[in-house]
Write an enzyme that holds these catalytic residues in place. Structure first.
Site, PDB file in Angstrom:
ATOM      1  N   CYS A 181      -5.706   0.734  -3.299  1.00 21.26           N
ATOM      2  CA  CYS A 181      -6.535   0.949  -4.561  1.00 21.26           C
ATOM      3  C   CYS A 181      -5.374   0.930  -5.828  1.00 21.26           C
ATOM      4  CB  CYS A 181      -7.550   1.730  -4.548  1.00 21.26           C
ATOM      5  SG  CYS A 181      -8.436   1.894  -3.222  1.00 21.26           S
ATOM      6  N   ALA A 182      -4.714   0.020  -6.164  1.00 21.76           N
ATOM      7  CA  ALA A 182      -3.295   0.440  -6.731  1.00 21.76           C
ATOM      8  C   ALA A 182      -3.374   0.323  -8.318  1.00 21.76           C
ATOM      9  CB  ALA A 182      -2.190  -0.737  -6.373  1.00 21.76           C
ATOM     10  N   ALA A 183      -4.388  -0.249  -8.963  1.00 22.18           N
ATOM     11  CA  ALA A 183      -4.471  -0.589 -10.432  1.00 22.18           C
ATOM     12  C   ALA A 183      -4.367   1.104 -10.883  1.00 22.18           C
ATOM     13  CB  ALA A 183      -5.609  -1.337 -10.859  1.00 22.18           C
ATOM     14  N   SER A 186       0.835   2.939 -11.796  1.00 15.95           N
ATOM     15  CA  SER A 186       1.910   3.825 -11.949  1.00 15.95           C
ATOM     16  C   SER A 186       2.527   4.317 -10.669  1.00 15.95           C
ATOM     17  CB  SER A 186       1.261   5.164 -12.546  1.00 15.95           C
ATOM     18  OG  SER A 186       0.288   5.500 -12.371  1.00 15.95           O
ATOM     19  N   LYS A 187       1.376   4.808  -9.561  1.00 17.18           N
ATOM     20  CA  LYS A 187       1.896   5.000  -8.127  1.00 17.18           C
ATOM     21  C   LYS A 187       2.579   4.034  -7.628  1.00 17.18           C
ATOM     22  CE  LYS A 187      -2.106   8.373  -7.756  1.00 17.18           C
ATOM     23  NZ  LYS A 187      -3.001   7.858  -8.994  1.00 17.18           N
ATOM     24  N   ASP A 235      -5.590  -4.502  -5.544  1.00 10.57           N
ATOM     25  CA  ASP A 235      -6.785  -3.899  -6.241  1.00 10.57           C
ATOM     26  C   ASP A 235      -7.908  -5.067  -6.077  1.00 10.57           C
ATOM     27  OD1 ASP A 235      -7.210  -1.367  -8.120  1.00 10.57           O
ATOM     28  OD2 ASP A 235      -8.497  -3.265  -8.944  1.00 10.57           O
ATOM     29  N   ASP A 262     -11.024  -6.420  -1.719  1.00  5.67           N
ATOM     30  CA  ASP A 262     -11.722  -5.095  -1.382  1.00  5.67           C
ATOM     31  C   ASP A 262     -11.056  -4.448  -0.385  1.00  5.67           C
ATOM     32  OD1 ASP A 262     -13.793  -3.402  -0.479  1.00  5.67           O
ATOM     33  OD2 ASP A 262     -15.326  -4.567  -0.526  1.00  5.67           O
ATOM     34  N   ASP A 290      -5.703   5.954  -2.447  1.00  2.00           N
ATOM     35  CA  ASP A 290      -5.968   6.712  -3.782  1.00  2.00           C
ATOM     36  C   ASP A 290      -7.352   5.985  -4.269  1.00  2.00           C
ATOM     37  OD1 ASP A 290      -5.401   8.345  -5.875  1.00  2.00           O
ATOM     38  OD2 ASP A 290      -5.165   6.880  -7.182  1.00  2.00           O
ATOM     39  N   CYS A 343      -8.905  11.973  -7.772  1.00  4.48           N
ATOM     40  CA  CYS A 343      -8.789  12.667  -8.979  1.00  4.48           C
ATOM     41  C   CYS A 343     -10.284  13.596  -8.988  1.00  4.48           C
ATOM     42  CB  CYS A 343      -8.578  12.052 -10.232  1.00  4.48           C
ATOM     43  SG  CYS A 343      -9.568  10.440 -10.464  1.00  4.48           S
TER      44      CYS A 343
END
Length: 840
Positions: A181-183, A186-187, A235, A262, A290, A343
């Site tokens: 889930c990259a968008a 930054s990671k 993503d 997905d 993430d 988060c």
């Protein structure tokens, strides 16, 4: 400068079930009042974290006070370590002293500080209030530096806690990594840096010797000093994937693919196999999950937490998070590691998800929860929770809301039974399943050590809230056909008839396949994506006009079906189910073929003996050891029309093997050459320009078309002037560079700038492309990058870039406009004379 030319997390509206549930945010923040005017109060939010058993009362008060305060601005120096340290030193020596000299109301202003949790002073934050920043020029200069270096890719403006998960993955060069889930990316940028490691230095050594690189404890560099690793950043949402591409393209890494799928049903990636052999599928050394979350740890920057947070946010996401985590574990190699992070501070989205996944996989003998106290030892943290309460709000006929705090699923059932008898109309959340409560174990051997998880609370080091868990896959895991709650309910109500395959009852189980074999994706169960509300990144993307280059090709290739335990799909682990159930027929699902007619681009690789590529590489004297078969174009026919891209070997293998299987590839490749069109083509031996994005990959292998720049004055002249004169005969003002260019044929060349000591030296190595025209020369670097280099090296705040070609064209246009005006006046005067003559 390094590779670069040169995040935000938020919570979406998770409670709706409209047509947009298929992924992506449903609009931005539509509030009209400013962030400073938001009332930072939410009684339900406060009640849960005050009474839920997370912190002692005294410490809770500290956390709550921190949550209600503004979040410091933070940023990270990026790229290769040597370049990052060089830019950091410029920042420390030039801007910190100026800010330290500022006073506000008689007190010195606090300058940016390095964050002790991270090594090498590469992460910084600034707590100075905006009203102070706006009043003093040193902050304006610092802001220009931040913007310029962010655009160049040398700085990433990222929240401190979001930098933690990549460090816990322990990525080495040569590893194959999936960011599920990259968008906004930054990671992913951090992971890409880790995968490439210090390959620039290793490639230089390999190119200057017979060495082909090494594989050791520091990583696998056996591809002639290049890292053999790969990052796949994924993503589900097209718009967010575009932001992801914007973020990672600045780094110019060839070992990178961006996909759009997905995450909970991420498709298996096929690898080449010999005829007659069983198909092989890619397994990952490292996986970052993430996941989408309620984002209650972002309250310091996200007003939606204060305005809209409810316990149903976390309950509603638990099942999706569990499916993503389990899919990540499926795709992981045996012995590989996965980092699960959110988060959010809510254990329903954190420890409960981790525990449920471990139970569903077969327990701690299959998946180990790693003690990561040795990772980032200076990070102030709290252990994960073994006990917690679950908050739910019930209502009576849509009114009469009552808050409940449950310690176990049994306590919830007793309470529900009581209300069913006394108030039959009272409704609880249908997401309260056993898996959201603390796990119970019958023995110490089976106990899941949830204390090994990491909790970062806002007051510990002035950040947002965050959760991290590191899982290691010890053995093959058992798999079963996936279902979510709706699918399960629908299957129960569906009669068994005809050829329909039953979707309920005992799920067939089988051992997970070998290290490279796996199951492909099943029919989509689309998740709701977290909202992207990082205003800084969004504004930057608008300035740079982000347009992902989509390639979505498929031919309906059939692949094995992906399976997730029914317990995982329903969010309800069943630790007692140990007996082998009856096997059910499998539902084999194909990757869905897509309509190719409307696709913008295709990724097609050139043959290793392509004559045009051989001419280009021979023109620049590129060593035969540099791979010829990794160049790619983006058109269906595979023609060399405009741009030529370069990728790593593994990226090529994956693109070539899977482009007809329905994989949605959004980005891959670094621009290496761009076609150069001028009127007099006969004078050009190679009408292709080197590109700033890919020049450092190619330059160590070049033996021709190389010039060196040793003078700061010469570099400065080439930066502030575009197309300065360089006649075949006569004077020029380009110093040692001009002298070397005089001996070269028309075309592009490498300009090397070597690191040197002293005030007149350069703080780092650089290589830039220069074009030798018949009567001029030009540094092939765009205007923004010129300004960034001028600011970085010469501290020029607002340089005026002279463009001789543009000025000449403008002068010609003005001259033509003046000539036309004279003709009009003359025509009008002649017409008046004719009229006067007629009147006479």
């Amino acid at each position: 400068m390094g590779r670069g030319r040169g995040g935000g997390r938020g919570r979406g509206n998770f409670r709706g079930k409209g047509k947009n549930r298929g992924g992506g945010s449903r609009g931005g923040d539509n509030r009209s009042e400013s962030w400073s005017d938001i009332v930072r109060q939410n009684d339900l939010y406060e009640t849960y974290y005050r009474q839920g058993g997370f912190l002692e009362e005294e410490e809770f008060e500290k956390m709550w006070k921190a949550l209600a305060s503004d979040l410091p601005n933070s940023f990270r120096f990026t790229g290769t370590k040597s370049d990052a340290l060089a830019v950091r030193e410029i920042f420390k020596q030039r801007y910190i002293p100026k800010i330290q000299s500022v006073q506000f109301e008689g007190e010195p202003v606090l300058p940016p500080e390095s964050v002790p949790a991270f090594p090498d002073e590469l992460v910084w934050h600034m707590k100075t209030h905006k009203k102070i920043i706006r009043r003093h020029p040193p902050f304006a200069e610092f802001q220009k530096f931040l913007v310029a270096e962010t655009t160049s890719g040398n700085i990433s403006r990222q929240e401190v806690v979001s930098m933690i998960p990549p460090h816990f993955l322990d990525v080495k060069p040569g590893m194959v990594v999936l960011d599920m889930c990259a968008a906004p990316g930054s990671k992913s940028a951090q992971l890409a840096e880790m995968i490439h490691g210090d390959e620039e230095e290793r490639v230089k050594k390999a190119a200057n010797s017979d060495s082909h690189g090494t594989a050791d404890a520091d990583g696998d560099y056996t591809d002639d000093g290049r890292s053999t690793g790969l990052l796949i950043a994924n993503d589900t949402d097209y718009k967010r994937a575009g932001m992801l591409v914007h973020q990672v393209k600045r780094l110019n890494f060839p070992n990178l693919i961006v996909t759009q799928h997905d995450a909970s049903i991420f498709p298996s990636i096929e690898l080449p196999t010999a005829p007659g052999q069983k198909k092989q599928y890619l397994k990952f050394d490292r996986v970052l999950a993430d996941v989408p979350c309620s984002g209650d740890g972002t309250a310091r920057k996200n007003p939606n937490v204060w305005q809209k947070w409810t316990p149903r946010d976390g309950l509603g996401l638990h099942g999706l998070q569990l499916r993503i985590l389990f899919r990540g574990l499926q795709l992981l190699k045996k012995g590989g590691r996965l980092v699960y992070s959110t988060c959010s501070m809510n254990p329903v989205e954190n420890e409960a998800v981790v525990a449920s996944a471990i139970v569903a996989c077969g327990g701690v003998s299959k998946v180990r929860l790693v003690d990561c106290s040795d990772h980032l030892p200076n990070l102030v943290r709290k252990p994960g929770l073994n006990k917690w309460k679950v908050l739910d709000t019930s209502s009576l006929n849509g009114e009469g809301k009552t808050n409940h705090m449950f310690t176990s699923y049994e306590a919830f059932l007793k309470t529900k039974e009581k209300y069913d008898a006394e108030q039959p109309g009272r409704r609880f959340s249908d997401k309260l399943v056993p898996g959201v409560f603390p796990p119970t174990s019958t023995s110490e051997e089976e106990r899941i050590p949830l204390e090994n998880c990491v909790r970062v609370y806002p007051h510990l080091q002035d950040t947002g809230g965050f959760f991290i868990a590191v899982l290691e896959k010890l053995d093959d895991i058992k798999v079963a056909q996936p279902q979510n709650g709706k699918q399960s309910e629908a299957a129960k109500n569906k009669p068994e008839s005809g050829s329909a395959t039953p979707a309920t009852g005992p799920a067939s189980e089988q051992p997970e396949l070998s290290a490279v074999e796996d199951e492909a994706a099943v029919a989509p169960v689309s998740p709701t994506k977290r909202k992207f509300d990082d205003a800084e990144l969004e504004a930057s993307a608008k300035r740079l006009r982000v347009e992902p280059d989509v390639m979505d090709q498929s031919a309906g290739s059939e692949a094995p079906d992906s399976e997730v335990p029914e317990a995982v799909a329903n969010g309800t682990p069943n630790p007692e189910q140990k007996s082998e159930p009856k096997p059910e027929p499998k539902q084999v699902t194909k990757l869905k073929p897509e309509n190719q007619s409307n696709q913008k681009e295709y990724f097609e690789y050139l043959r290793g003996d392509d004559p045009t590529m051989n001419d280009i590489l021979d023109f620049f004297g590129i060593s035969p050891r540099f791979p010829r078969d990794r160049f790619m174009v983006k058109n269906k026919e595979g023609l060399l029309l405009n741009k030529i891209y370069y990728t790593s070997e593994l990226a090529k293998t994956i693109i070539s093997q899977n482009k007809e299987r329905g994989m949605k590839f959004i980005h891959c490749g670094v621009v290496m050459f761009v076609s150069h069109r001028i009127k007099d083509k006969d004078v050009l031996k190679a009408p292709w320009r080197l590109q700033n994005e890919g020049i450092q990959i190619l330059e160590p292998w070049a033996t021709k078309r190389i010039i060196t720049c040793k003078s700061r004055d010469t570099l400065h002249r080439m930066l502030i002037e575009m197309f300065p004169k360089l006649p075949r005969d006569g004077d020029h003002d380009l110093g040692e560079v001009g002298e070397q260019l005089m001996d070269l044929d028309i075309g592009c060349c490498f300009m090397r700038i070597e690191k040197s000591e002293g005030e007149e030296g350069f703080p780092f190595d650089m290589v830039l492309p220069v074009w030798r025209h018949p009567g001029s020369a030009n540094l092939m670097v765009d205007k923004d990058e010129r300004k960034a280099i001028l600011l970085r090296l010469f501290n020029e705040q607002n340089p005026h870039i002279i463009n001789h070609v543009l000025d000449k064209a403008k002068a010609a246009a003005e001259q033509e406009e003046a000539r036309e005006a004279v003709e009009v006046i003359e025509a009008e005067e002649n017409g008046s004379e004719v009229e006067n003559a007629g009147a006479a």
